[in-house]
Motif scaffolding. Structure first.
Motif, PDB file in Angstrom:
ATOM      1  N   LYS A   1       0.743  -1.223  -0.086  1.00 28.05           N
ATOM      2  CA  LYS A   1      -0.068   0.102   0.057  1.00 28.05           C
ATOM      3  C   LYS A   1       0.888   1.205  -0.064  1.00 28.05           C
ATOM      4  CE  LYS A   1      -3.840   0.289   2.349  1.00 28.05           C
ATOM      5  NZ  LYS A   1      -4.967   0.279   3.471  1.00 28.05           N
ATOM      6  N   PRO A   2       1.803   1.509   0.973  1.00 22.88           N
ATOM      7  CA  PRO A   2       2.648   2.771   0.676  1.00 22.88           C
ATOM      8  C   PRO A   2       3.404   3.021  -0.657  1.00 22.88           C
ATOM      9  CG  PRO A   2       3.251   1.523   2.764  1.00 22.88           C
ATOM     10  CD  PRO A   2       2.219   0.698   1.958  1.00 22.88           C
ATOM     11  N   TRP A   3       3.669   1.922  -1.098  1.00 26.12           N
ATOM     12  CA  TRP A   3       4.345   2.187  -2.385  1.00 26.12           C
ATOM     13  C   TRP A   3       3.103   2.548  -3.577  1.00 26.12           C
ATOM     14  CZ3 TRP A   3       9.371   2.644  -2.701  1.00 26.12           C
ATOM     15  CH2 TRP A   3      10.221   1.909  -1.771  1.00 26.12           C
ATOM     16  N   SER A   4       2.116   2.018  -3.512  1.00 24.53           N
ATOM     17  CA  SER A   4       1.092   2.504  -4.258  1.00 24.53           C
ATOM     18  C   SER A   4       0.738   3.734  -4.069  1.00 24.53           C
ATOM     19  CB  SER A   4      -0.232   1.492  -4.251  1.00 24.53           C
ATOM     20  OG  SER A   4      -1.342   1.702  -4.925  1.00 24.53           O
ATOM     21  N   LYS A   5       0.249   4.111  -2.792  1.00 24.05           N
ATOM     22  CA  LYS A   5       0.077   5.655  -2.583  1.00 24.05           C
ATOM     23  C   LYS A   5       1.147   6.566  -2.949  1.00 24.05           C
ATOM     24  CE  LYS A   5      -3.911   4.539  -0.163  1.00 24.05           C
ATOM     25  NZ  LYS A   5      -5.227   5.070  -0.982  1.00 24.05           N
ATOM     26  N   LEU A   6       2.384   6.271  -2.632  1.00 26.75           N
ATOM     27  CA  LEU A   6       3.337   7.197  -3.235  1.00 26.75           C
ATOM     28  C   LEU A   6       3.488   7.556  -4.801  1.00 26.75           C
ATOM     29  CD1 LEU A   6       6.168   6.345  -0.618  1.00 26.75           C
ATOM     30  CD2 LEU A   6       4.767   8.401  -0.708  1.00 26.75           C
ATOM     31  N   LEU A   7       2.988   6.094  -5.295  1.00 26.52           N
ATOM     32  CA  LEU A   7       3.144   6.086  -6.900  1.00 26.52           C
ATOM     33  C   LEU A   7       2.142   7.124  -7.337  1.00 26.52           C
ATOM     34  CD1 LEU A   7       3.987   5.062  -9.573  1.00 26.52           C
ATOM     35  CD2 LEU A   7       2.233   3.318  -9.285  1.00 26.52           C
ATOM     36  N   ASP A   8       0.945   7.471  -6.814  1.00 27.00           N
ATOM     37  CA  ASP A   8      -0.115   8.288  -7.152  1.00 27.00           C
ATOM     38  C   ASP A   8       0.455   9.859  -6.838  1.00 27.00           C
ATOM     39  OD1 ASP A   8      -1.745   6.429  -8.245  1.00 27.00           O
ATOM     40  OD2 ASP A   8      -2.955   6.129  -6.427  1.00 27.00           O
ATOM     41  N   THR A   9       0.834   9.800  -5.697  1.00 24.41           N
ATOM     42  CA  THR A   9       1.488  11.163  -5.172  1.00 24.41           C
ATOM     43  C   THR A   9       2.495  11.715  -6.122  1.00 24.41           C
ATOM     44  OG1 THR A   9       0.635  10.538  -2.969  1.00 24.41           O
ATOM     45  CG2 THR A   9       2.494  12.533  -3.468  1.00 24.41           C
ATOM     46  N   TYR A  10       3.606  10.991  -6.409  1.00 24.35           N
ATOM     47  CA  TYR A  10       4.696  11.597  -7.359  1.00 24.35           C
ATOM     48  C   TYR A  10       4.299  11.717  -8.591  1.00 24.35           C
ATOM     49  CZ  TYR A  10       7.766  10.160  -3.159  1.00 24.35           C
ATOM     50  OH  TYR A  10       8.384  10.082  -2.165  1.00 24.35           O
ATOM     51  N   SER A  11       3.267  10.789  -9.130  1.00 24.43           N
ATOM     52  CA  SER A  11       2.962  11.088 -10.558  1.00 24.43           C
ATOM     53  C   SER A  11       2.092  12.422 -10.589  1.00 24.43           C
ATOM     54  CB  SER A  11       2.262  10.011 -10.814  1.00 24.43           C
ATOM     55  OG  SER A  11       0.911   9.658 -10.371  1.00 24.43           O
ATOM     56  N   ASP A  12       1.309  12.567  -9.498  1.00 22.06           N
ATOM     57  CA  ASP A  12       0.583  14.024  -9.640  1.00 22.06           C
ATOM     58  C   ASP A  12       1.367  15.039  -9.309  1.00 22.06           C
ATOM     59  OD1 ASP A  12      -1.900  12.602  -9.472  1.00 22.06           O
ATOM     60  OD2 ASP A  12      -2.202  12.389  -7.529  1.00 22.06           O
ATOM     61  N   GLU A  13       2.666  14.833  -8.802  1.00 25.91           N
ATOM     62  CA  GLU A  13       3.598  16.174  -8.585  1.00 25.91           C
ATOM     63  C   GLU A  13       4.472  16.204  -9.770  1.00 25.91           C
ATOM     64  OE1 GLU A  13       5.450  15.062  -5.223  1.00 25.91           O
ATOM     65  OE2 GLU A  13       4.249  15.691  -3.835  1.00 25.91           O
ATOM     66  N   GLY A  14       4.463  15.100 -10.901  1.00 29.39           N
ATOM     67  CA  GLY A  14       5.232  15.148 -12.062  1.00 29.39           C
ATOM     68  C   GLY A  14       6.749  15.191 -11.653  1.00 29.39           C
ATOM     69  N   ASP A  15       7.042  14.406 -10.693  1.00 37.08           N
ATOM     70  CA  ASP A  15       8.480  13.814 -10.349  1.00 37.08           C
ATOM     71  C   ASP A  15       8.749  12.328 -11.068  1.00 37.08           C
ATOM     72  OD1 ASP A  15      10.833  13.340  -8.892  1.00 37.08           O
ATOM     73  OD2 ASP A  15      10.266  14.013  -7.155  1.00 37.08           O
ATOM     74  N   ILE A  16       9.180  12.634 -12.125  1.00 38.73           N
ATOM     75  CA  ILE A  16       9.649  11.452 -12.931  1.00 38.73           C
ATOM     76  C   ILE A  16      10.453  10.459 -12.479  1.00 38.73           C
ATOM     77  CG2 ILE A  16      11.231  12.639 -14.506  1.00 38.73           C
ATOM     78  CD1 ILE A  16      10.325  11.071 -16.811  1.00 38.73           C
ATOM     79  N   GLN A  17      11.537  11.105 -11.878  1.00 41.14           N
ATOM     80  CA  GLN A  17      12.673  10.249 -11.146  1.00 41.14           C
ATOM     81  C   GLN A  17      12.108   9.375  -9.926  1.00 41.14           C
ATOM     82  OE1 GLN A  17      15.816  10.029 -12.177  1.00 41.14           O
ATOM     83  NE2 GLN A  17      16.351   8.401 -11.123  1.00 41.14           N
ATOM     84  N   ARG A  18      11.204   9.967  -8.949  1.00 43.97           N
ATOM     85  CA  ARG A  18      10.692   9.140  -7.759  1.00 43.97           C
ATOM     86  C   ARG A  18       9.335   8.393  -8.299  1.00 43.97           C
ATOM     87  NH1 ARG A  18      10.592  13.541  -2.788  1.00 43.97           N
ATOM     88  NH2 ARG A  18      12.880  13.613  -2.525  1.00 43.97           N
ATOM     89  N   THR A  19       8.818   8.660  -9.313  1.00 42.69           N
ATOM     90  CA  THR A  19       7.696   7.916  -9.894  1.00 42.69           C
ATOM     91  C   THR A  19       8.088   6.684 -10.384  1.00 42.69           C
ATOM     92  OG1 THR A  19       6.161   9.954 -10.641  1.00 42.69           O
ATOM     93  CG2 THR A  19       5.678   7.912 -11.628  1.00 42.69           C
ATOM     94  N   LEU A  20       9.297   6.592 -11.152  1.00 44.13           N
ATOM     95  CA  LEU A  20       9.920   5.351 -11.798  1.00 44.13           C
ATOM     96  C   LEU A  20      10.421   4.630 -10.902  1.00 44.13           C
ATOM     97  CD1 LEU A  20      11.464   6.964 -15.011  1.00 44.13           C
ATOM     98  CD2 LEU A  20       9.373   5.692 -14.917  1.00 44.13           C
ATOM     99  N   GLN A  21      10.959   5.187  -9.698  1.00 43.65           N
ATOM    100  CA  GLN A  21      11.547   4.478  -8.878  1.00 43.65           C
ATOM    101  C   GLN A  21      10.581   3.628  -7.788  1.00 43.65           C
ATOM    102  OE1 GLN A  21      13.818   7.074  -6.413  1.00 43.65           O
ATOM    103  NE2 GLN A  21      15.734   7.056  -7.808  1.00 43.65           N
ATOM    104  N   VAL A  22       9.463   4.268  -7.477  1.00 43.86           N
ATOM    105  CA  VAL A  22       8.283   3.559  -7.022  1.00 43.86           C
ATOM    106  C   VAL A  22       7.590   2.613  -7.822  1.00 43.86           C
ATOM    107  CG1 VAL A  22       6.084   3.944  -5.637  1.00 43.86           C
ATOM    108  CG2 VAL A  22       8.148   5.396  -5.306  1.00 43.86           C
ATOM    109  N   ALA A  23       7.534   2.989  -9.044  1.00 45.21           N
ATOM    110  CA  ALA A  23       6.810   2.091 -10.157  1.00 45.21           C
ATOM    111  C   ALA A  23       7.508   0.745 -10.281  1.00 45.21           C
ATOM    112  CB  ALA A  23       6.577   2.975 -11.449  1.00 45.21           C
TER     113      ALA A  23
END
Length: 702
Positions: A610-632
């Motif tokens: 769950k934390p990874w899934s929630k952070l994935l939505d958060t980082y993608s909404d922020e447009g943070d490509i590096q963190r989004t890919l790390q979590v994805a």
């Protein structure tokens, strides 16, 4: 047994041969809506005399169910997936798939279509009705039947693809649509089938409801909508189709342009078009909130038609081996489903904008509230505090809160103690922090033992326990005394102390109307009148109590964090507690605090998806490509481990495509290459970009 299992396909082995098919047949009458995923049952044999055959089964979605041949091809593909016997010194007769049965529920005809496959041998398709009786298929009805089966299987694959609440053992997910031609075929099948189902029976209004919703996103469906209206003898509507879905599209466009007054007119018109739909009232409530008309928003929310959630009434999945405060585990808000959860989201949006105190004032202004004897409440409870973000304290003798009872408050610090300066405290409007002073003595119970649920002090630092238990009579007496004290203070011109804590809302008149009123109004009291106010619905009254519990826990949590920061001491919680607090922050619209809680959850050795899934939505909404890919990458690895082999529709695909609209798929691809990922992981991540390229998702060409 290892050599009898499949390499990459999950499966559950049977104790008795064929028990999975028997259980499915017996439960056919309980299937609702689209039904369960497809069931695949196989029998494996070595061919040796005296060797017992093995039966196993698994669930699957995304398989092409347009004909018996396509289902037989899937079972045939399983013959190549059996593990090879790697022991050269004990090479024996290999296991082979002797026969199999593919079960696919037809959600339109409410029958189970099954295909028996014998290897080598033939293919036999038949139907099992809800009573468990077998029927052979006829050549005339075969085409229509397979069209229904194909569409049922495809809808299940799409709707169950990313539903975290729908989980089964040995559930394999495949891509339901792999090519653009398959997408066109799906739309054609949906068009033909729905027009046939509703047109042949003359029930065009149901087809009109379906195509109204589709036409808001796909203008091409307007022709089908017009046909449905003509079938209903509604020629005027066929010429100028006007539905609440189209009005909502226009309404959202105007909201994006800042024309809220115009959007309000359309939202009201949508309510008139479909007064029995929850979404129309929901949209109107959202616009009232954006306009700052909070009393109208609360009245509109109270008018929302609520629908029973079609699912399990209660699901309890206790975490294994995790330690957490029982009060966090008992929070009622995570159990809300359907329209109740969406109404609660509107309520939390209200409290995040105007605060708990102002929300209760608005509630008292528009709804009629009474105490438990049916008489008007002497005063409305409030949550006092400064508006500049400075945390205030409640009185030390404040009563403790309890759901379903009269007003209670958390035992907190004595007034006059300052927790933290305004620059350091949380500035959320919905909560104010409360803590206990370091010198507070430990409170003892009537038996002389220490109360574990009260404030515990260790090394001069307070630990505020969320769990509270107290005596009902004592609490009600304290509430009456507190109310009388407040009334006397007002009469003497004394202002209320700024340290009043979070108070529980009084029960509405609707709640008290069904109870026996023992001892009517005292002599000389004027009768209470409801002429100028409305009654609060029971479900909304319950949601206020749920919101109170969430705010109470969040207030204590933020106060603890602020106090530990002032003492320069690390604030520690278990991983499960951080996860629950992150969910609580999301519910209460505190996104930054929720993100921090999820990040703290990842610091522990306990792994949770769950934390990874929630952070994935958060980082993608922020447009943070590096963190989004790390979590994805981590989310993709988890899903792949759970036999999710589909690319879309999934959470990862949505987030990556959202980034692709901003940065382009080329930048995402180069960023993945720069991470130096292992080849299997890189292959999984690249498959999402390849899917976008095949279907020409926005951003695929730059």
């Amino acid at each position: 047994m290892a050599e009898a299992s499949f390499k990459d396909v999950p499966e559950i082995f049977e104790v008795e041969l064929g028990e999975a098919l028997t259980a499915r047949t017996e439960s056919l009458s309980t299937f609702r809506e689209l039904g369960p995923p497809d069931l695949v049952h196989v029998v494996k044999s070595t061919g040796r005399s005296g060797q017992r055959d093995l039966g196993s089964y698994h669930y699957v979605s995304g398989v092409d169910a347009s004909s018996s041949a396509s289902l037989a091809a899937y079972i045939n593909s399983l013959t190549y997936a059996i593990e090879d016997d790697s022991g050269w010194f004990s090479k024996g007769q290999p296991w082979k798939v002797r026969n199999g049965c593919y079960c696919c529920f037809n959600a339109f005809s409410r029958v189970d279509v099954r295909v028996d496959v014998k290897i080598p041998g033939g293919v036999n398709a038949y139907i099992v009705d809800l009573r468990g009786e077998r029927h052979e298929t006829t050549q005339e009805a075969a085409q229509d039947m397979w069209q229904e089966v194909y569409l049922s299987a495809l809808l299940r694959a799409i709707l169950y693809s990313d539903d975290s609440t729908y989980w089964l053992d040995a559930y394999r997910k495949l891509d339901p649509i792999t090519t653009p031609d398959g997408e066109v075929r799906f739309m054609q099948a949906a068009e033909a089938l729905f027009m046939k189902v509703f047109g042949d029976s003359g029930r065009y209004q149901y087809a009109a409801n379906l195509f109204e919703k589709l036409s808001a996103k796909e203008p091409e469906v307007a022709s089908l909508l017009a046909k449905s209206y003509l079938g209903m003898n509604e020629e005027v509507k066929a010429q100028t189709p006007q539905s609440y879905t189209l009005l909502h599209v226009q309404c959202d466009f105007l909201r994006g342009k800042g024309k809220l007054d115009w959007a309000l007119r359309l939202a009201r018109h949508a309510v008139n078009c479909a007064p029995s739909e929850f979404v129309t009232w929901e949209k109107l409530t959202e616009i009232y909130i954006e306009l700052g008309q909070y009393d109208s928003a609360l009245l509109t929310l109270n008018s929302c038609p609520m629908f029973t959630y079609n699912g399990p009434a209660r699901v309890h999945l206790p975490p294994k081996g995790a330690i957490a405060d029982p009060a966090l585990l008992r929070l009622p808000a995570p159990g809300l489903r359907g329209t109740w959860a969406r109404a609660y989201a509107l309520l939390t949006r209200l409290v995040s904008q105007i605060g708990w105190d102002e929300l209760l004032k608005t509630r008292s202004a528009v709804f009629a509230h009474t105490d438990f004897r049916g008489q008007p409440s002497p005063s409305s409870p409030s949550f006092s505090g400064t508006t500049n973000g400075t945390a205030e304290h409640g009185p030390a003798d404040a009563p403790l809160p309890r759901r379903g009872d009269s007003l209670r408050r958390e035992s907190v610090a004595s007034e006059g103690d300052t927790l933290v300066s305004g620059a350091q405290a949380d500035d959320d409007a919905s909560t104010r922090g409360v803590v206990s002073p370091a010198h507070s003595p430990q409170i003892s119970t009537e038996n002389g033992a220490s109360d574990a649920d009260t404030l515990a002090v260790a090394n001069g630092l307070p630990t505020i326990r969320i769990s509270t238990e107290s005596d009902v009579e004592r609490e009600q007496a304290e509430v009456s005394a507190a109310a009388a004290g407040q009334e006397e203070a007002k009469q003497n011109g004394v202002k209320e102390t700024a340290g009043d804590s979070l108070e529980k809302p009084v029960q509405s008149a609707a709640r008290a109307s069904g109870e026996q009123q023992d001892g009517d109004a005292a002599a000389g009291q004027e009768p209470f009148s409801f002429s100028n106010k409305r009654l609060c619905e029971r479900w909304l009254d319950n949601l206020f109590m749920v919101l109170y519990e969430d705010l109470r826990v969040w207030t204590i949590f933020r106060a603890e964090v602020a106090h530990f920061k002032t003492q320069h001491v690390a604030y520690r919680k278990t991983a499960l507690e951080w996860e629950i607090l992150g969910d609580l922050g999301v519910r209460l619209q505190h996104k930054e605090d929720a993100k921090e809680a999820y990040q703290r959850c990842l610091d522990s050795p306990r792994y949770s998806y769950k934390p990874w899934s929630k952070l994935l939505d958060t980082y993608s909404d922020e447009g943070d490509i590096q963190r989004t890919l790390q979590v994805a990458i981590r989310v993709a690895a988890y899903q792949y481990g759970e036999y999710t082999e589909m690319m879309y529709p999934t959470q990862i695909a949505r987030c990556l495509f959202k980034l692709g609209q901003i940065h382009g798929h080329a930048k995402i691809s180069y960023t993945l290459l720069s991470m130096g990922l292992p080849e299997p992981v890189m292959k999984i991540m690249d498959s999402y970009l390849q899917y976008g390229k095949v279907f020409k998702v926005e951003g695929y060409d730059f």
